[in-house]
Write an enzyme that holds these catalytic residues in place. Sequence first.
Site, PDB file in Angstrom:
ATOM      1  CG  ASP A 197      -1.873   1.125   1.305  1.00  0.00           C
ATOM      2  OD1 ASP A 197      -2.007   1.845   0.294  1.00  0.00           O
ATOM      3  OD2 ASP A 197      -2.492   1.316   2.366  1.00  0.00           O
ATOM      4  CG  ASP A 234      -3.949   5.049  -2.986  1.00  0.00           C
ATOM      5  OD1 ASP A 234      -3.010   4.523  -2.352  1.00  0.00           O
ATOM      6  OD2 ASP A 234      -5.135   4.931  -2.641  1.00  0.00           O
TER       7      ASP A 234
END
Length: 480
Positions: A156, A358
Site C-alpha cells: 500500500d 495510490d
Amino acid sequence: MGAITILPTFLSANKLLVFVYLIVLSLKEGYATAEAESHTIHVASLLPSSVCTPPATAKGLDKKSSLQVIHKHGPCSQLHEEKANIPTHAQILHLDEVRVKSIHSKLAKNLGSVNVMKKDAAANLPAKDGSVVGSGNYIVTMGLGTPKKDLTLIFDTGSDITWTQCQPCLRSCYKQQDPIFSPSSSSTYSNVSCSSAACTSLNSATGNSPGCSSSTCVYGIQYGDSSFSIGFFAKEKLTLTSNTVFDNFLFGCGQNNQGLFGRTAGLLGLGRNKLSFPSQTAIKFKKIFSYCLPSSPSSTGFLKFGNDGHSKSVKFTTLSTIPGGESFYGITIIAMSVGGKKLSISPSVLAAGGAIIDSGTVITRLPPTTYSTLRSAFRKQMNQYPMAKPLSILDTCYDFNKYSTVSIPKISLFFEKGVEVPIDASGILYATSISQVCLAFAGNSNDLDVLILGNTQQKTLEVVYDGTRQMLGFRTGGCT
Ligand SMILES: *[C@@H]1O[C@H](CO)[C@@H](O)[C@H](O)[C@H]1NC(C)=O
C-alpha cells in the site's frame, strides 16, 4: 502482568468509526469529437480467466530484490479464500468509495480547509484517523524472522507502517493463510522500548500516539473502512529475497487485528513517512521502488526495489507533497485525452484539489467537472453500443452481449514535464459481465477534493517511485 492489565483497554477498538456518506455527482455536459484512435478488444478477454497465466517473460523478475505481485482475489493468489468471502464488484466499489472518502477527509482535516471541512463526514472522524485499506488490493510475499517465515502482505503506497498478525494474538487475530508469525520462535525478534525515537515516530506514521505496556512500545493503526491493527512495535530480520536481507526492520507485531485484509498476514507500508519500508531501506534502495500491476487477476506483476537499471523507456515526471498528506505521493496531471483528442478541461480545475497516485484505490477519481467532460467524450465515441445499468460509482456502462470485438477510445493522461501516459485497454473498462462493462473512472463529489490516480488505470504500466530525486516514472508494457 503489565501486558495483561494494560492491553485490554488499549487494544479496544471502540473509537474506530466507519464514515460513509452519499456522493452527489454534478452531471454537466462536456464536449468532444469522434476520433479514430481506439483499442480493439475481444469481448471475451474482458473477463478474467479462472486459471493463472503469468507472463512468459517478466522483466522485473529477472532482477534481484524483486517480488511477484498478485491480485488478492484472483486465481494466481494462494490465499484460498472461501467463495462467500470474496467481495462482489458492488462491494469492492463500495469499499473503494470508503477508502477515497477517508483519504479526502484526512487531507481536508489536515488542511483545515473551510470549503471541504463543511462536509458532514469530516466532523464525524475519530480524533486521529489513519489511512485506509480498501478492497482491490495487490499482495506480495516476504520473509520475517530467523528462521524466516514467509508472509503474504497487502502492499500500500497510501500507508506507512508494516505490520503482521503476531502470536499469541492477545486480543484477536483474523483467519490468515500463512501460519501466524510467532516472535518466540524467532532468534532475531526484539521489542522496541517506549522511550525510543522509533516509538515516538509512530505519531506521524500512524496518526495515533503510541501506547506503552511494560516498557514495550504499542502501536495502533486504523483504516477508513474500520479495519485496524494494534500490537507491539518491534524489530526483526526481514528477508526480501535470499540475497536481500535487512536486520532490525521496524514493524508492528499485531495482537488485535480486524478487518478487510482477506487472508493476508498484514500490510507492507510503502508511503513516504520515515517508518515506511522505502525509508527504512533507503541506505540500500535510495527510496526507489517500482511495480507493475497485471492486466487481470489471472496474471502476475512485480514489485522491485532499488535502481538496478530502469529501462530508458521510463518517462519521468515530478513527485510533489500534498499539504497535510505527507505520506502520499503527490502528482500533477495537466491534461487528458480521449480518442487522441485533448479534453477541454482547464489545468486549474485539474490542480484545484491536488492529486496523488495510490496503489490501493481501485478507480481513478477526477474532479467532477473533469469527469463529466471525460464521460461525454467517451459516450460520444461509444454511441454505437447499447448502454447498461450503472454499477455503484460507475455510471457509464455498456452491454457487449451482441459483439465479439468492440472498439473503445484510447485515453491518455498528461503529466508535468511533457509526459504522456497512455492507459492500457485493461485500465479503461471495468467489467462485471459481458452485459455490464463500465468506464472505469469516477468523479469526486467536490472539485476541491484530491484527484486520485487509482490502480485500475495503472495496470500493465511499470510505475517507478524515486523518493530521493522526487520523481515518478511510467513505462508502458511494464509487466512483460
Ligand atoms: C515484548 O513485550 C511484550 C509486552 O511487554 C511481552 O509480553 C513480550 O514477552 C516481549 N517479548 C520479548 C521477546 O521481549
